[in-house]
Write a protein that holds these residues in place. Structure first.
Motif, PDB file in Angstrom:
ATOM      1  N   SER A 341      11.871  15.662  -0.982  1.00 47.68           N
ATOM      2  CA  SER A 341      10.602  15.149  -1.693  1.00 47.68           C
ATOM      3  C   SER A 341       9.963  13.965  -1.576  1.00 47.68           C
ATOM      4  O   SER A 341       8.765  13.717  -1.427  1.00 47.68           O
ATOM      5  CB  SER A 341      11.124  15.226  -3.335  1.00 47.68           C
ATOM      6  N   LEU A 342      10.668  12.834  -1.021  1.00 46.60           N
ATOM      7  CA  LEU A 342      10.276  11.708  -0.796  1.00 46.60           C
ATOM      8  C   LEU A 342       9.351  11.735   0.546  1.00 46.60           C
ATOM      9  O   LEU A 342       8.228  10.975   0.522  1.00 46.60           O
ATOM     10  CB  LEU A 342      11.447  10.469  -0.608  1.00 46.60           C
ATOM     11  N   VAL A 343       9.844  12.290   1.691  1.00 46.54           N
ATOM     12  CA  VAL A 343       9.066  12.437   2.766  1.00 46.54           C
ATOM     13  C   VAL A 343       7.546  13.103   2.446  1.00 46.54           C
ATOM     14  O   VAL A 343       6.661  12.590   3.155  1.00 46.54           O
ATOM     15  CB  VAL A 343      10.004  12.898   3.820  1.00 46.54           C
ATOM     16  N   LYS A 344       7.775  13.966   1.796  1.00 48.87           N
ATOM     17  CA  LYS A 344       6.635  14.885   1.546  1.00 48.87           C
ATOM     18  C   LYS A 344       5.709  14.110   0.634  1.00 48.87           C
ATOM     19  O   LYS A 344       4.223  14.054   0.843  1.00 48.87           O
ATOM     20  CB  LYS A 344       6.911  16.208   0.864  1.00 48.87           C
ATOM     21  N   TRP A 345       6.241  13.216  -0.185  1.00 44.32           N
ATOM     22  CA  TRP A 345       5.251  12.509  -1.021  1.00 44.32           C
ATOM     23  C   TRP A 345       4.230  11.367  -0.209  1.00 44.32           C
ATOM     24  O   TRP A 345       3.384  10.960  -0.526  1.00 44.32           O
ATOM     25  CB  TRP A 345       6.093  11.834  -2.321  1.00 44.32           C
ATOM     26  N   LYS A 346       5.274  10.685   0.586  1.00 41.19           N
ATOM     27  CA  LYS A 346       4.603   9.545   1.366  1.00 41.19           C
ATOM     28  C   LYS A 346       3.470  10.469   2.289  1.00 41.19           C
ATOM     29  O   LYS A 346       2.718   9.838   2.322  1.00 41.19           O
ATOM     30  CB  LYS A 346       5.908   8.961   2.249  1.00 41.19           C
ATOM     31  N   LYS A 347       4.060  11.519   2.881  1.00 45.56           N
ATOM     32  CA  LYS A 347       2.922  12.064   3.617  1.00 45.56           C
ATOM     33  C   LYS A 347       1.755  12.276   3.083  1.00 45.56           C
ATOM     34  O   LYS A 347       0.445  12.090   3.685  1.00 45.56           O
ATOM     35  CB  LYS A 347       3.490  13.244   4.261  1.00 45.56           C
ATOM     36  N   ASN A 348       1.478  12.819   1.770  1.00 45.84           N
ATOM     37  CA  ASN A 348       0.679  13.056   1.215  1.00 45.84           C
ATOM     38  C   ASN A 348      -0.252  12.180   0.460  1.00 45.84           C
ATOM     39  O   ASN A 348      -1.419  11.962   0.348  1.00 45.84           O
ATOM     40  CB  ASN A 348       0.778  14.101   0.071  1.00 45.84           C
ATOM     41  N   HIS A 349       0.607  10.895   0.170  1.00 40.84           N
ATOM     42  CA  HIS A 349      -0.162   9.840  -0.772  1.00 40.84           C
ATOM     43  C   HIS A 349      -0.128   8.413  -0.281  1.00 40.84           C
ATOM     44  O   HIS A 349      -0.581   7.545  -0.970  1.00 40.84           O
ATOM     45  CB  HIS A 349       0.276   9.847  -2.370  1.00 40.84           C
ATOM     46  N   ARG A 350       0.617   8.357   0.781  1.00 41.83           N
ATOM     47  CA  ARG A 350       0.640   6.915   1.523  1.00 41.83           C
ATOM     48  C   ARG A 350      -0.331   6.255   1.593  1.00 41.83           C
ATOM     49  O   ARG A 350      -0.434   4.903   1.441  1.00 41.83           O
ATOM     50  CB  ARG A 350       1.654   6.638   2.623  1.00 41.83           C
ATOM     51  N   GLU A 351      -1.620   6.736   2.046  1.00 47.99           N
ATOM     52  CA  GLU A 351      -2.693   6.005   2.367  1.00 47.99           C
ATOM     53  C   GLU A 351      -3.696   5.678   0.969  1.00 47.99           C
ATOM     54  O   GLU A 351      -4.391   4.878   1.132  1.00 47.99           O
ATOM     55  CB  GLU A 351      -3.591   7.044   3.173  1.00 47.99           C
ATOM     56  N   SER A 352      -3.165   6.231  -0.212  1.00 45.60           N
ATOM     57  CA  SER A 352      -4.024   5.948  -1.181  1.00 45.60           C
ATOM     58  C   SER A 352      -3.311   4.876  -2.229  1.00 45.60           C
ATOM     59  O   SER A 352      -3.944   4.318  -3.038  1.00 45.60           O
ATOM     60  CB  SER A 352      -4.016   7.359  -2.318  1.00 45.60           C
ATOM     61  N   ILE A 353      -2.004   4.597  -1.936  1.00 46.17           N
ATOM     62  CA  ILE A 353      -1.121   3.764  -2.861  1.00 46.17           C
ATOM     63  C   ILE A 353      -1.593   2.367  -2.899  1.00 46.17           C
ATOM     64  O   ILE A 353      -1.865   1.855  -4.045  1.00 46.17           O
ATOM     65  CB  ILE A 353       0.567   3.871  -2.530  1.00 46.17           C
ATOM     66  N   ASN A 354      -2.163   1.866  -1.784  1.00 49.35           N
ATOM     67  CA  ASN A 354      -2.481   0.462  -1.654  1.00 49.35           C
ATOM     68  C   ASN A 354      -3.814   0.240  -2.454  1.00 49.35           C
ATOM     69  O   ASN A 354      -4.270  -0.580  -3.128  1.00 49.35           O
ATOM     70  CB  ASN A 354      -2.648   0.142  -0.316  1.00 49.35           C
ATOM     71  N   GLN A 355      -4.702   1.496  -2.477  1.00 50.15           N
ATOM     72  CA  GLN A 355      -6.013   1.461  -3.342  1.00 50.15           C
ATOM     73  C   GLN A 355      -5.422   1.229  -4.691  1.00 50.15           C
ATOM     74  O   GLN A 355      -6.252   0.450  -5.415  1.00 50.15           O
ATOM     75  CB  GLN A 355      -6.924   2.661  -3.023  1.00 50.15           C
ATOM     76  N   TRP A 356      -4.786   2.170  -5.046  1.00 51.44           N
ATOM     77  CA  TRP A 356      -4.029   2.173  -6.448  1.00 51.44           C
ATOM     78  C   TRP A 356      -3.786   0.675  -7.049  1.00 51.44           C
ATOM     79  O   TRP A 356      -4.138   0.241  -8.041  1.00 51.44           O
ATOM     80  CB  TRP A 356      -3.195   3.372  -6.825  1.00 51.44           C
ATOM     81  N   ILE A 357      -2.807   0.186  -6.243  1.00 49.49           N
ATOM     82  CA  ILE A 357      -2.279  -1.134  -6.612  1.00 49.49           C
ATOM     83  C   ILE A 357      -3.171  -2.210  -6.430  1.00 49.49           C
ATOM     84  O   ILE A 357      -3.435  -3.150  -7.369  1.00 49.49           O
ATOM     85  CB  ILE A 357      -1.044  -1.543  -5.691  1.00 49.49           C
ATOM     86  N   GLU A 358      -4.019  -2.075  -5.713  1.00 51.03           N
ATOM     87  CA  GLU A 358      -5.255  -3.319  -5.795  1.00 51.03           C
ATOM     88  C   GLU A 358      -6.430  -2.779  -7.014  1.00 51.03           C
ATOM     89  O   GLU A 358      -6.755  -3.956  -7.428  1.00 51.03           O
ATOM     90  CB  GLU A 358      -6.306  -2.727  -4.558  1.00 51.03           C
ATOM     91  N   GLN A 359      -6.245  -1.607  -7.670  1.00 53.63           N
ATOM     92  CA  GLN A 359      -7.214  -1.532  -8.937  1.00 53.63           C
ATOM     93  C   GLN A 359      -6.328  -2.399  -9.954  1.00 53.63           C
ATOM     94  O   GLN A 359      -6.899  -3.045 -11.092  1.00 53.63           O
ATOM     95  CB  GLN A 359      -7.450  -0.262  -9.367  1.00 53.63           C
ATOM     96  N   ILE A 360      -4.998  -2.426  -9.781  1.00 48.32           N
ATOM     97  CA  ILE A 360      -3.960  -3.014 -10.962  1.00 48.32           C
ATOM     98  C   ILE A 360      -4.247  -4.526 -10.806  1.00 48.32           C
ATOM     99  O   ILE A 360      -4.277  -5.231 -11.777  1.00 48.32           O
ATOM    100  CB  ILE A 360      -2.644  -2.563 -10.621  1.00 48.32           C
ATOM    101  N   ALA A 361      -4.493  -5.050  -9.538  1.00 51.30           N
ATOM    102  CA  ALA A 361      -4.788  -6.225  -9.135  1.00 51.30           C
ATOM    103  C   ALA A 361      -5.861  -6.718  -9.759  1.00 51.30           C
ATOM    104  O   ALA A 361      -5.862  -7.803 -10.300  1.00 51.30           O
ATOM    105  CB  ALA A 361      -4.474  -6.760  -7.722  1.00 51.30           C
ATOM    106  N   GLU A 362      -6.900  -5.862  -9.639  1.00 51.09           N
ATOM    107  CA  GLU A 362      -8.235  -6.057 -10.183  1.00 51.09           C
ATOM    108  C   GLU A 362      -8.166  -6.638 -11.804  1.00 51.09           C
ATOM    109  O   GLU A 362      -8.883  -7.370 -12.151  1.00 51.09           O
ATOM    110  CB  GLU A 362      -9.272  -5.270  -9.953  1.00 51.09           C
ATOM    111  N   ILE A 363      -7.326  -5.462 -12.383  1.00 55.82           N
ATOM    112  CA  ILE A 363      -7.515  -5.608 -13.725  1.00 55.82           C
ATOM    113  C   ILE A 363      -6.662  -6.913 -14.284  1.00 55.82           C
ATOM    114  O   ILE A 363      -7.047  -7.491 -15.260  1.00 55.82           O
ATOM    115  CB  ILE A 363      -6.812  -4.344 -14.285  1.00 55.82           C
ATOM    116  N   GLU A 364      -5.493  -7.067 -13.582  1.00 52.91           N
ATOM    117  CA  GLU A 364      -4.696  -8.320 -13.710  1.00 52.91           C
ATOM    118  C   GLU A 364      -5.462  -9.762 -13.816  1.00 52.91           C
ATOM    119  O   GLU A 364      -5.468 -10.424 -14.843  1.00 52.91           O
ATOM    120  CB  GLU A 364      -3.259  -8.262 -12.939  1.00 52.91           C
ATOM    121  N   SER A 365      -6.513  -9.719 -12.613  1.00 56.13           N
ATOM    122  CA  SER A 365      -6.987 -10.862 -12.637  1.00 56.13           C
ATOM    123  C   SER A 365      -8.138 -10.966 -13.639  1.00 56.13           C
ATOM    124  O   SER A 365      -8.232 -11.982 -14.429  1.00 56.13           O
ATOM    125  CB  SER A 365      -7.868 -10.790 -11.380  1.00 56.13           C
TER     126      SER A 365
END
Length: 589
Positions: A341-365
Motif C-alpha cells: 500500500s505504501l509503495v502504491k501511495w508513493k507512486k501516485n502522490h509523491r510528486e504532490s506532497i511537497n506542494q501540499w506541505i509548502e501550503q502549510i508553510a505559507e499558512i504558518e508564516s
C-alpha cells in the motif's frame, strides 16, 4: 482586542481534568470486561458452555471497542493539553515577554545585507518574537518572509491574508495545535524530500504469494476444524512457516523504511489535520484562495490522502511488536500488504506532497504575522498607495511598551538623513527601529506605528561588523567589503540604506573624509535611508544637497550631575556631548 488567554487556558484545564477522569473510567472498564471475558471462556468448556462462549466473544468485542475509545480520548487529551500550553504560553509572552517558540538561530548569516545587523535571528530576536511555526518548512518560510522584498501587488495580497487569518482565533489556534502535535523535525523533512527519488518496489510474485498462502492457510484451518485430521494441522504449520519466510524476505525493506524516522506517521497525521482546516474554510483573500486551490490532487482532498498515508505508517510501525509480527504475518502477511500500500501511495502522490506541505508553510508564516497583529491591536498596516516612505510614531517592537519611545520620520522630501547624537542617546536603537519597520513592511506585516506610507525597497545595512581570523580580514576591511556590497546593490536600483558610525577601524581624518565620500555616493546613487555619525563636519554635506539630505539628532541633558535622555528625534545637528562627562563621572579620566 487582545484575546483573554487566561480565560481560555482555564477552560482547557477543566477539559483536561475531565478527559483524565474519562481515561481512568475507560481503564477500569477494560479491566472488568477482560476479567469477564476470561471467566466466560473458562466456563465455555462445560457441556452447556455455548452461552458462555457467546458472552466471551461479545466481551472481546466490547474490549476492542473500549480500546478504540481509549485511543480517541487520549488523542483528545493531547489536543486539550496542547491548547492549554498554547494559551498559557501566549499569556506569558504578553505579560512577561517570554518567548516560547524557536529563535531561528540556524538562519543567522553574517554576510546577509541586514539580518545580522538588525538582530533578526537568535535569542530575543524579531524572528523569535514573531514565530508561531512548528514545522521545519514553516520556520523556513517565515525566515524567508523577513529576508525578501515583495512587489506592491504581492504585499497587498499578503496584508489581506494576514487580516483574514487574524479574525478567527479558534481556527488559528487549531492550526497551531495540530502543527505542534506533529512534532516535525529536519529528519522527517529530509525523509519526505527524498520521496521524489524513491524507487521502492515489491515483486509481482511476492504480491501473489501474499494472497495465495494466507488463503491456503485459512482453508487448512477450516478443514482441520471440520475433519479433526492432524494432516491439515501439519499443512497449516507448513503454510504458517511459508508466510514467515515470505515476510522475512521483505522485512528488510520495511524496517529500512520505518527506521529512517519513528515519527513519520504522527507528522503525516498532523499535516493532514492542518490541510483539512485549510480545505474546509471558504477564503476571501486572493492569497488564501491560491493556497486553497493547491491542496488537492486529482480531485481528491490532500488531507484525506495524507491521513491514508499516516495510517499506513502507523500500521507499519507494528513491525517492532514481536507478537504482532508473529501472529499477523504468519497468518495474513499483514506487513507485506501494508508495504504494498505504501509503495502504491508513493507512486501516485509523491510528486504532490511537497506542494501540499509548502501550503502549510505559507499558512504558518501568515499565521505568525496574524498573531503579531492580534496581540498588538494598536499596530498598523502601512499604506501602499503612495510612492514614499513615512512612519508616524514608529517604535521598536522588541522594547517593552512601558519604556518604548516612538518617533516620526518622513523620507518623501529629504531622502537621506545624517543623524548625530551623543553616546547612548539612541542613534543605533533608532536605526534598528527603522530597519525592523522596513523589514516588517516588506513582509506585509503590521508595524509598531500610528500610521505609515511604504513603497517596497530592498534593505542594505552596515551596523555590526567584526574582523575575521579565519578569513584574515581586519575590521576596517570587513567594513569596506560591506560598503562595496551596498554600493554595488545601489547601482542595480534604489534601496533603503542604514549606516551606523562607519569606518571606525581607521584614523579620524580618513574616517571623516571616507564618511563624506559615502554620503556623496548615497546622493549620486539615489539611496533612501540614514547614516549615524559623531563627525559633525559630515553634517555640512547637507549644504551641498539641501533638497536631498537632512540633519537630525538626538540630544542629552545634564541634570543634577546626571545624564538625561529623552530619545526624541529632532531636526538639526547635535549640540551636546556626553562622553567626557561619563568618563569623568566613572573616574576613567
Amino acid at each position: 482586542m487582545i484575546p483573554n488567554y487566561n480565560e481560555r487556558a482555564a477552560t482547557y484545564k477543566v477539559t483536561v481534568n475531565q478527559l483524565n477522569k474519562k481515561l481512568q473510567l475507560i481503564g477500569w472498564s477494560r479491566l472488568i470486561v477482560l476479567v469477564i471475558s476470561a471467566t466466560c471462556f473458562y466456563f465455555s468448556r462445560d457441556e452447556n458452555g455455548i452461552p458462555f462462549l457467546i458472552g466471551a466473544i461479545l466481551s472481546l468485542g466490547l474490549f476492542s471497542y473500549l480500546i478504540n475509545i481509549h485511543f480517541k480520548t487520549k488523542r483528545k487529551r493531547q489536543v486539550a493539553l496542547t491548547y492549554l500550553w498554547l494559551n498559557n504560553s501566549e499569556r506569558a509572552f504578553i505579560d512577561e515577554s517570554k518567548p516560547y517558540y524557536e529563535d531561528g538561530n540556524e538562519f543567522l548569516d553574517t554576510k546577509h545585507p541586514y539580518s545580522f545587523d538588525i538582530d533578526l535571528f537568535g535569542p530575543h530576536s524579531l524572528f523569535q518574537h514573531l514565530n508561531r511555526t512548528s514545522t521545519v518548512i514553516g520556520s523556513e518560510k517565515l525566515a524567508q518572509s523577513l529576508l525578501q522584498t515583495q512587489s506592491k501587488e504581492s504585499l497587498n495580497k499578503t496584508q489581506e491574508a494576514i487580516q483574514e487569518i487574524s479574525e478567527d482565533l479558534e481556527w488559528r489556534q487549531a492550526f497551531q495545535v495540530y502543527a505542534r502535535l506533529g512534532k516535525d523535525s529536519q529528519e522527517i523533512r529530509n525523509y519526505i524530500d527524498h520521496w521524489q527519488d524513491s524507487k521502492q518496489s515489491i515483486s509481482i510474485l511476492a504480491i501473489i504469494l501474499a494472497f495465495i498462502i494466507p488463503a491456503l492457510g485459512l482453508t487448512s484451518m477450516i478443514l482441520l476444524w471440520q475433519t479433526g485430521k492432524v494432516y491439515w494441522f501439519n499443512v497449516g504449520v507448513f503454510l504458517f512457516t511459508a508466510n514467515m519466510l515470505l515476510f522475512g524476505a521483505i522485512s528488510g525493506k520495511i524496517r529500512k523504511e520505518i527506521g529512517k524516522t519513528e515519527r513519520i506517521g504522527a507528522a503525516l497525521l498532523a499535516y493532514s489535520e492542518m490541510l483539512q482546516l485549510i480545505e474546509n474554510r471558504v477564503w476571501k483573500s486572493a492569497r488564501l484562495q491560491e493556497i486553497h486551490s493547491k491542496v488537492h490532487s486529482k480531485n481528491q482532498a490532500a488531507s484525506a490522502l495524507l491521513k491514508e498515508s499516516s495510517r499506513i505508517y502507523e500500521n507499519m510501525d507494528s513491525i517492532n511488536n514481536g507478537m504482532a509480527v508473529f501472529m499477523l504475518n504468519g497468518t495474513i502477511q499483514f506487513h507485506v500488504h501494508v508495504f504494498r500500500s505504501l509503495v502504491k501511495w508513493k507512486k501516485n502522490h509523491r510528486e504532490s506532497i511537497n506542494q501540499w506541505i509548502e501550503q502549510i508553510a505559507e499558512i504558518e508564516s501568515l499565521l505568525s504575522f496574524s498573531n503579531f497583529s492580534v496581540n498588538n491591536p494598536e499596530y498598523t498596516f502601512p499604506n501602499l498607495q503612495n510612492e514614499s516612505i513615512f512612519f508616524e510614531e514608529l517604535g521598536h517592537p522588541l522594547l517593552s511598551k512601558s519604556i518604548r519611545v516612538s518617533n516620526s520620520i518622513d523620507f518623501s522630501q529629504e531622502r537621506f538623513v545624517i543623524l548625530t547624537g551623543s553616546n547612548m542617546s539612541g542613534k543605533s536603537t533608532f536605526l534598528r527601529t527603522l530597519g525592523i519597520g522596513i523589514i516588517l513592511s516588506n513582509a506585509g506585516s503590521v508595524i509598531p506605528a500610528k500610521s505609515a506610507n511604504f513603497s517596497p525597497l530592498p534593505l542594505l545595512v552596515s551596523m555590526r561588523l567584526s574582523d575575521s581570523l579565519e578569513e584574515s580580514t581586519s575590521y576596517f576591511f570587513s567594513e569596506v567589503k560591506r560598503l562595496k556590497l551596498i554600493i554595488d546593490n545601489l547601482k542595480n536600483g534604489p534601496a533603503f540604506v542604514l549606516l551606523d558610525e562607519i569606518l571606525r577601524g581607521t584614523n579620524s581624518d580618513d574616517k571623516q573624509n571616507g564618511t563624506i565620500g559615502i554620503v556623496e555616493q548615497m546622493v549620486r546613487l539615489g539611496a533612501l535611508g540614514m547614516i549615524a555619525t559623531h563627525d559633525l563636519e559630515v553634517c555640512e554635506t547637507t549644504n551641498l544637497h539641501p533638497t536631498y539630505l537632512k540633519n537630525k539628532c538626538f540630544e542629552v541633558e545634564i541634570r543634577d550631575n546626571d545624564l538625561f535622555f529623552d530619545y526624541k528625534l529632532r531636526n538639526g545637528i547635535c549640540q551636546n556631548k556626553s562622553a567626557t562627562f561619563i568618563m569623568k563621572k566613572y573616574q576613567v579620566i
